[in-house]
Design an enzyme around this catalytic site. Structure first.
Site, PDB file in Angstrom:
ATOM      1  N   GLY A 211       0.804  -1.210   0.000  1.00  0.00           N
ATOM      2  CA  GLY A 211       0.000   0.000   0.000  1.00  0.00           C
ATOM      3  C   GLY A 211       0.837   1.261   0.000  1.00  0.00           C
ATOM      4  N   SER A 212       0.303   2.291   0.631  1.00  0.00           N
ATOM      5  CA  SER A 212       0.931   3.612   0.556  1.00  0.00           C
ATOM      6  C   SER A 212       2.068   3.770   1.559  1.00  0.00           C
ATOM      7  CB  SER A 212      -0.104   4.691   0.833  1.00  0.00           C
ATOM      8  OG  SER A 212      -0.467   4.661   2.196  1.00  0.00           O
ATOM      9  N   GLY A 215       0.546   4.811   5.118  1.00  0.00           N
ATOM     10  CA  GLY A 215      -0.138   3.663   5.725  1.00  0.00           C
ATOM     11  C   GLY A 215       0.840   2.590   6.158  1.00  0.00           C
ATOM     12  N   GLY A 216       1.790   2.287   5.280  1.00  0.00           N
ATOM     13  CA  GLY A 216       2.771   1.250   5.584  1.00  0.00           C
ATOM     14  C   GLY A 216       3.683   1.641   6.723  1.00  0.00           C
ATOM     15  N   GLU A 235       5.414  -3.214   1.302  1.00  0.00           N
ATOM     16  CA  GLU A 235       5.776  -2.676  -0.012  1.00  0.00           C
ATOM     17  C   GLU A 235       5.042  -1.355  -0.111  1.00  0.00           C
ATOM     18  OE1 GLU A 235       4.725  -5.126  -3.430  1.00  0.00           O
ATOM     19  OE2 GLU A 235       4.544  -3.227  -4.497  1.00  0.00           O
ATOM     20  N   CYS A 272       2.163  -0.476  -8.838  1.00  0.00           N
ATOM     21  CA  CYS A 272       3.293   0.014  -8.041  1.00  0.00           C
ATOM     22  C   CYS A 272       4.545   0.123  -8.893  1.00  0.00           C
ATOM     23  CB  CYS A 272       3.529  -0.900  -6.842  1.00  0.00           C
ATOM     24  SG  CYS A 272       3.493  -2.630  -7.266  1.00  0.00           S
TER      25      CYS A 272
END
Lengths: 490, 490
Positions: A211-212, A215-216, A235, A272
């Protein structure tokens, strides 16, 4: 099998507790299944998913707006991946079995009998991604590799495709049960809070995320702050810079421009590995070519959050004083958004890399004109960690060796005259890279090497034969490749 | 070579900056040396250390109070380790080279040509340990494996042996320079603050540590909180529980008791693998045997901090209401401290594991009587992550398989009828374990597999032969073992 399509609500605290207990109970049972048993279960999951393909793709399309063809390909990739991990564990090299026989003459003093294999870490919490509703979601890469490794999986569904997630989870659970896997080996949870609580729970021993960056990073910080920190494989983000040399632009500028547009607009730019930055020689005609290329029609993005995040990022980029519009589709900020190219110079990128080397998750990219080819090296030096970096060059390009050298320190995968979108699931694949491309640069989320993220070594010293795991017994009953006294044996 | 024995002061901010720049500059140069060049440099370092053995051991003894014989053995281990890593990189399997040729018929869709190898992460910051002034210090395991991997090393010296550290560093630097290694490939720094600043510096790409749980956790938290988090391999604490079955106690109780005393008092109990807890059957006579065994004379601990930390931990343990003294040497809290055994029951350990399963770094251990053999399983269930766990049993012990199963989830190394002190440097060795034994349960600090902590994969897609690293070229010019299309080739 009855496939529900009702919208699942957030997992209650009580249900989550039962799921965590179930995973903990299943862990030793699943860990002690044979590789053949796990392989057979993975094959069965793949078969059941294939059986339900039509209905799965229908719901996936409703929830994600991705095309049927794209989803069909992605489901094929997903079941292929399950079967590849099945083959891999059956083959046995993932245990990295090593045997050192006792040696009284060992250089540092007598050596005892030491044998080592990799063993599963325990319950894994997988945070699903939004942009691959099959391949990086419920039955995706991390679920496949964790199950193959012998770890139970708790899957935190992505809010972007909840009905598909519930359906897929029902199929996975059903297939695992049919294959004789223990209850609790796979569960799905919904809701941000349940994911957060599960990540803090001591019964969870590893976690992964797609994700972002914000967020990550938030989840990484939670995993790291636990009394017992656990591996967190996130990731996060990547702009996947693409470098076109002078010679390549001269030889194939028009062709590269067309291929670039195909790649950055693929899946409405929601990969991505989307090439988000293209560096081209000024006065090569490539900028003009790009401006003239007929772009694909607007396509609806995955969900409202992606749409608004995309518009925000694009606006930030467009408002930069050194950025000018190149393909000025009037609908760039609409929903669905028209594909858009912005333009700047390498000097500007070098002056303000933080602002200009930034991911816009959607159908936009930044074209960067350079005046001196050495600026390619300068840009390679300032970029952050990347999933991929791509060079379009000619074989006798003098700049190529140094550019490759610099980029190999920044990216997980380097491409030559190809495009980064489309990540093949293979033995040599590496999908990762230095932070913020991933939170663990030594780990991959795609390819058979991904299994190692959920395994840890255990050494056995002086252990009698019948008490050793089969991988480490003298007779090699599993007939696997092992490293014996330092030498790999097939 | 002039070997200084003056006391080094803390590294200044200016000197540290020069060292960090030097490491960053050296990184690409050292990374691109051939494996043979690095192997040759490591051999040269080992030779120069051997040449200086007499003087090194003299200073080591002055600073650490360890015996000459012990230090001689440790230096032998250290130079052996350097040479083993040299052999390993020359052999080439540490690059885990993989080649997937393009395959139009690949199951998920046409596969491009993808090749992958492991590459060095960049400058590594190594925090030296106190208890192995050679093997886990300046020229120790992490320095060896990082240099072998192709990473520059910044070594944070331990305050317990500063003169030895400076001397060793001078020898390492001199030997590396003689071998043609780039300036900046190895540096030493002194002082807590310089270590902290270096750990936060973006030029440092990985770090390792050997020491206490609070110290290691503080550094781990710093590494994790960086804008770009980096891998932090900390080896923290372990009580190394030892389980004696009823049958073993009956067959060899007296012998096991003697061996245990030898093991827990070895090096004055200052090993991370010291068996700190011994579980024995009540009414087996073993407790009485242990009380009767003539214990070795008091030996001076490594330094004042270790001495006071030891006394504090021992007092906390002794004051527990369920703990009674077993070997009541009057000098247990003196400096040097007399070896001491405490006693409790398995029921007490299960009632208060946090207080009773605690490391006392020094010559003390806790003997635990159990009444029902199933209490061994209960204790195995409640213990934290451990470097080692040991079973003394008989081959037909019914409890053994389940005990091994439980302990394999808690410890990095399981021993049968042997003792955990003494960690052989081999191909199959694993020195690590779940937290808090280590901060990274998939990584080892001892043995050839330790090299993987400082390497990360890079995949090359569609790259022309002459632009590929040698490990990945078609002709296999380095003649290394590679995985080709998923199959390992020797």
């Amino acid at each position: 099998m009855a496939l529900t399509t009702t919208l699942p609500g957030p997992t209650t605290a009580q249900a989550l507790e039962a799921i965590l207990t179930g995973a903990e109970t299943a862990a030793p049972i699943w860990a002690e299944t044979t590789a053949e048993e796990r392989a057979s279960a993975l094959h069965h999951v793949a078969d059941r998913l294939d059986d339900a393909a039509e209905r799965l793709i229908e719901v996936a399309h409703e929830e994600t707006h991705l095309t049927g063809a794209r989803l069909q390909g992605e489901l094929k990739r997903t079941t292929f991946q399950l079967r590849l991990f099945a083959e891999m564990v059956a083959e046995g090299s993932h245990t990295d079995a090593r045997i050192d026989y006792a040696d009284p003459d060992w250089g540092m003093g007598p050596r005892p009998d030491i044998r080592r294999r990799l063993e599963p870490m325990g319950p894994v919490l997988v945070f699903a991604g939004s942009n691959f509703p099959f391949a990086f979601s419920v039955a995706g890469g991390d679920t496949s590799s964790a199950l193959a490794a012998g770890c139970p999986v708790i899957l935190k569904a992505h809010s972007g495709h909840p009905r598909l997630s519930a359906m897929t989870a029902a199929i996975v659970s059903g297939a695992l049960e049919e294959a004789g896997a223990p209850a609790g080996v796979f569960s799905i949870i919904f809701g941000t809070e349940s994911g957060r609580v599960a990540l803090m729970d001591e019964r969870v021993k590893a976690s992964s995320f797609t994700g972002s960056i914000p967020g990550g990073r938030a989840l990484l910080d939670i995993a790291n702050a636990r009394p017992e920190p656990i591996p967190f494989y996130g990731e996060l983000g990547s702009v996947n810079p693409t470098f076109v040399t002078r010679k390549a632009a001269k030889a194939r500028g028009e062709q590269i421009a067309h291929e670039f547009v195909d790649s950055y607009t693929l899946g409405a730019g929601q990969f991505c590995t989307k090439p988000g930055i293209l560096l081209v020689p000024a006065a090569s005609g490539m900028v003009e070519s790009l401006a003239d290329i007929q772009h694909p029609a607007p396509a609806t993005l995955l969900n409202d959050r992606i749409q608004s995040g995309y518009v925000d990022a694009l606006e930030r980029l467009a408002q930069h004083p050194d950025v000018t519009p190149l393909v000025t589709a009037s609908g760039a900020y609409d929903a669905p958004p028209a594909p858009t190219l912005m333009h700047t110079t390498a000097a500007s990128v070098l002056a303000d890399p933080q602002a200009l080397i930034a991911e816009c998750f959607g159908p936009a990219a930044l074209v960067v004109s350079y005046y001196n080819e050495s600026e390619l090296l300068d840009v390679a030096r300032v970029i952050d960690g990347q999933l991929t970096a791509t060079i379009h060059g000619e074989e006798d390009d003098e700049i190529a060796p140094e550019l490759i050298r610099l980029l190999s320190r920044k990216a997980g995968r380097l491409l030559w005259n190809q495009w980064p979108t489309g990540v093949s699931v293979t033995y040599a694949q590496h999908h990762g890279g230095p932070y913020p491309a991933s939170t663990s640069s030594s780990s991959t989320s795609v390819g058979t090497a991904a299994i190692f993220r959920f395994l840890r070594p255990v050494a056995y010293q002086g252990m009698p034969q019948h008490l050793l795991p089969q991988e480490l017994q003298d007779g090699n009953p599993l007939e696997i490749s092992r490293r014996v006294n330092g030498v790999q044996q097939l």
